[in-house]
Design an enzyme around this catalytic site. Sequence first.
Site, PDB file in Angstrom:
ATOM      1  N   CYS A   2       0.842  -1.194   0.000  1.00 14.99           N
ATOM      2  CA  CYS A   2       0.000   0.000   0.000  1.00 14.99           C
ATOM      3  C   CYS A   2       0.881   1.249   0.000  1.00 14.99           C
ATOM      4  CB  CYS A   2      -0.945   0.079   1.195  1.00 14.99           C
ATOM      5  SG  CYS A   2      -2.160  -1.219   1.235  1.00 14.99           S
ATOM      6  N   ARG A  27       4.173  -0.484  -4.559  1.00 11.92           N
ATOM      7  CA  ARG A  27       3.839  -0.995  -3.222  1.00 11.92           C
ATOM      8  C   ARG A  27       2.486  -1.710  -3.182  1.00 11.92           C
ATOM      9  NH1 ARG A  27       6.927   1.548   0.752  1.00 11.92           N
ATOM     10  NH2 ARG A  27       5.380   0.930   2.288  1.00 11.92           N
ATOM     11  N   TRP A  74      -2.835  -2.653  -1.766  1.00 11.36           N
ATOM     12  CA  TRP A  74      -2.538  -4.081  -1.919  1.00 11.36           C
ATOM     13  C   TRP A  74      -3.467  -4.768  -0.929  1.00 11.36           C
ATOM     14  CZ3 TRP A  74      -0.790  -8.160   1.134  1.00 11.36           C
ATOM     15  CH2 TRP A  74      -0.349  -9.301   0.437  1.00 11.36           C
ATOM     16  N   ASN A 100      -2.012   2.070   5.703  1.00 10.02           N
ATOM     17  CA  ASN A 100      -1.142   0.977   5.263  1.00 10.02           C
ATOM     18  C   ASN A 100      -0.847   0.141   6.500  1.00 10.02           C
ATOM     19  OD1 ASN A 100       0.931  -0.614   4.264  1.00 10.02           O
ATOM     20  ND2 ASN A 100       2.449   1.022   4.289  1.00 10.02           N
ATOM     21  N   GLY A 101      -1.137  -1.162   6.445  1.00 15.74           N
ATOM     22  CA  GLY A 101      -0.907  -2.021   7.611  1.00 15.74           C
ATOM     23  C   GLY A 101      -2.150  -2.853   7.870  1.00 15.74           C
ATOM     24  N   LYS A 489      12.657 -15.687  -9.245  1.00 18.74           N
ATOM     25  CA  LYS A 489      12.530 -14.597 -10.229  1.00 18.74           C
ATOM     26  C   LYS A 489      11.576 -15.019 -11.333  1.00 18.74           C
ATOM     27  CE  LYS A 489      13.705 -12.133  -8.580  1.00 18.74           C
ATOM     28  NZ  LYS A 489      14.144 -11.571  -7.348  1.00 18.74           N
ATOM     29  N   GLU A 492       7.814 -15.293 -10.106  1.00 16.89           N
ATOM     30  CA  GLU A 492       7.098 -14.064  -9.754  1.00 16.89           C
ATOM     31  C   GLU A 492       6.787 -13.176 -10.944  1.00 16.89           C
ATOM     32  OE1 GLU A 492       9.048 -11.597  -6.804  1.00 16.89           O
ATOM     33  OE2 GLU A 492      11.010 -12.094  -7.586  1.00 16.89           O
ATOM     34  N   HIS A 508      16.015 -37.254  -5.234  1.00 15.21           N
ATOM     35  CA  HIS A 508      15.210 -37.655  -4.080  1.00 15.21           C
ATOM     36  C   HIS A 508      13.760 -37.201  -4.220  1.00 15.21           C
ATOM     37  CE1 HIS A 508      18.753 -39.108  -1.997  1.00 15.21           C
ATOM     38  NE2 HIS A 508      19.378 -38.008  -2.434  1.00 15.21           N
ATOM     39  N   LYS A 607       5.951  -4.626  -3.476  1.00 15.66           N
ATOM     40  CA  LYS A 607       7.279  -4.502  -2.886  1.00 15.66           C
ATOM     41  C   LYS A 607       7.101  -4.029  -1.453  1.00 15.66           C
ATOM     42  CE  LYS A 607      11.732  -3.283  -4.653  1.00 15.66           C
ATOM     43  NZ  LYS A 607      12.105  -4.611  -5.126  1.00 15.66           N
TER      44      LYS A 607
END
Length: 612
Positions: A2, A27, A74, A100-101, A489, A492, A508, A607
Amino acid sequence: MCGIISYYGKRDSVPFLINGLRRLEYRGYDSAGIALMKDGSIEAVKKAGKVDELEKKLKESPIKGSIGIAHTRWATHGEPSDINAHPHKDKTGKIFLIHNGIIENYSTIKEVLTRKGFQFKSQTDTEALVNLISDIYYADGLNFEQAVEAALNQVVGTYGIVAFCSDEPNKLVAARHGSPLVLGVGKDEYFIASDASPIVEHTRNVIYLDEGEIITINEKGHSIRSMKDDVIVNKETTEIEFSIEEIEKGEFPHFMLKEIYEQVFTIKDTMRGRINPIDGTAHLGGIEHQMSRIQNAHRIYITACGTSWHAGLIGKYLIEEYAGIPVHVEYASEFRYRKPIVDSNTVVIGISQSGETADTLAAIRKAKDFGALTVGICNVVGSSVARETDCGIYTHAGPEIGVASTKAFTSQVTVLFLLSLCFGRNKNLSSQTGKKYATALFNIGEHVKTILDGSDSILEVAKSTVKADNFLYLGRGLNFPVALEGALKLKEISYIHAEGYPAAEMKHGPIALIDEKMPVVCLAPHDKTFQKVLSNIQEVKARKGVIITVTDKRTPELEKISDYIIDVPSTHPKVFPILSSVSLQLLAYHLAVLRDCDIDQPRNLAKSVTVE
Ligand code: F6R
């Protein structure tokens, strides 16, 4: 996670806020909104989707105002939608808030307020908070900032918030607990944001808010109070350390590509003034005063998340080899909730690009509580990790905007190399070996350039494998974490499923997945693991896997067995992980572009993960 942006001044705030949202879009980018105060009333526009969607809506129904708050989200509580987008307003429609949070006790707050007749339109935790502020404000005779503080005292969780109320026009209130906020101090105007990137083109003077601080801005100026200590705090402004160019894409199509290319000099920047190839030593000013405690530690924990955790794994191999101290690498999210063996003889190294990752910060705080010495390795100057650790080392990679971490990773690894060189030379690494090691590190930029110059040949590999649904990455020793990072990488940004494995572990279990449709990226440096890796490649070949070998030396056997070879310059074997990481970044990038993916803002990601 956010993005928060606000303006207080005399200009029309819309252009600043929209531009700021774009800068902060990395973000979170599932919805965005804006609220503006004008002539004592507040209007808001919100829209699901990216900032472009919000901008379109604003063109259709424009609003104006010189005090404004805006947010890019987000989603945590409630799907991305117009209703769940911030800002959220209270039931009177006079108080607006961006957040944000996570408000962990939001359902209790909602329950209490519902009994009092409040109704909730969204599924968010933020709407609970704005109505709690409203409940206190309109009942208790407090002024707006006091009501905000009183509400925050009842909140369990984390927040960076900015709020305003049309009953107290010309006032903006912001507070921080767990989610970063920066105040930009301009001439007769203020800016508040989640980081300094939207502020730098307006002023370089900023104040980073500390935990538990609340700012009030009004016609008289700004004041900052510590809610924890119940006192006004006087904080000097500091100067933003990066330039606008560093946060612009320039001629690159994507931030990620720009950041991959920047590694030619960012790795050097990380080493600047810290390495001496002539006498084969490294010098890390930020931890020098604690070096004897670090070297005499009984154990070291490295704690981090995601890509930074992969860097930590490379650190383990290096530090154990050069310092002879046992190193445990733990996901911060695990470390913080278990009983690790940590005491005053323990050093805990937290690695974080952003310096704001909630789990990493919590792990560092826990380590401190247990009496450990905490060391931060982080990129963002003035970030929470930088401020809360006992000592630390900045990576100096410059702002990283692409959601997928690239240059920050190679700089983190470089710091760990420098650290191991320090350890080694203080112990029994000879000056001759130190010189070779330091010289190889010192010259790494030119080798990165060679890899970048060969980007088109990596593009050809991507073209041939773009249809694959799965990739496997294999490496041994220092290159096992590189395999993990290569796979991360790829998944995502291209959404191709990928796994990284220690090469020998493949048999294995994962070997069952290999068939003619499975590309297997094999990290094969010409070091003491080469023959072993070659055997693993044979095992893949025997199951008809598509072999992409990354090597610093082609041999007839490798050429025969590999479907594709990605060449990495031949240098010191320890440097191979940094160079091969750059190749794998390019491979992931090309595959994602070919699949038409959103490179800088991959779906579901953000991010700086400031929620746990
Ligand atoms: C992956 C990526 C993430 C971050 C992780 C930790 O490309 O960027 O996995 O590495 O979220 O972030 P920091 O390093 O900011 O603590």
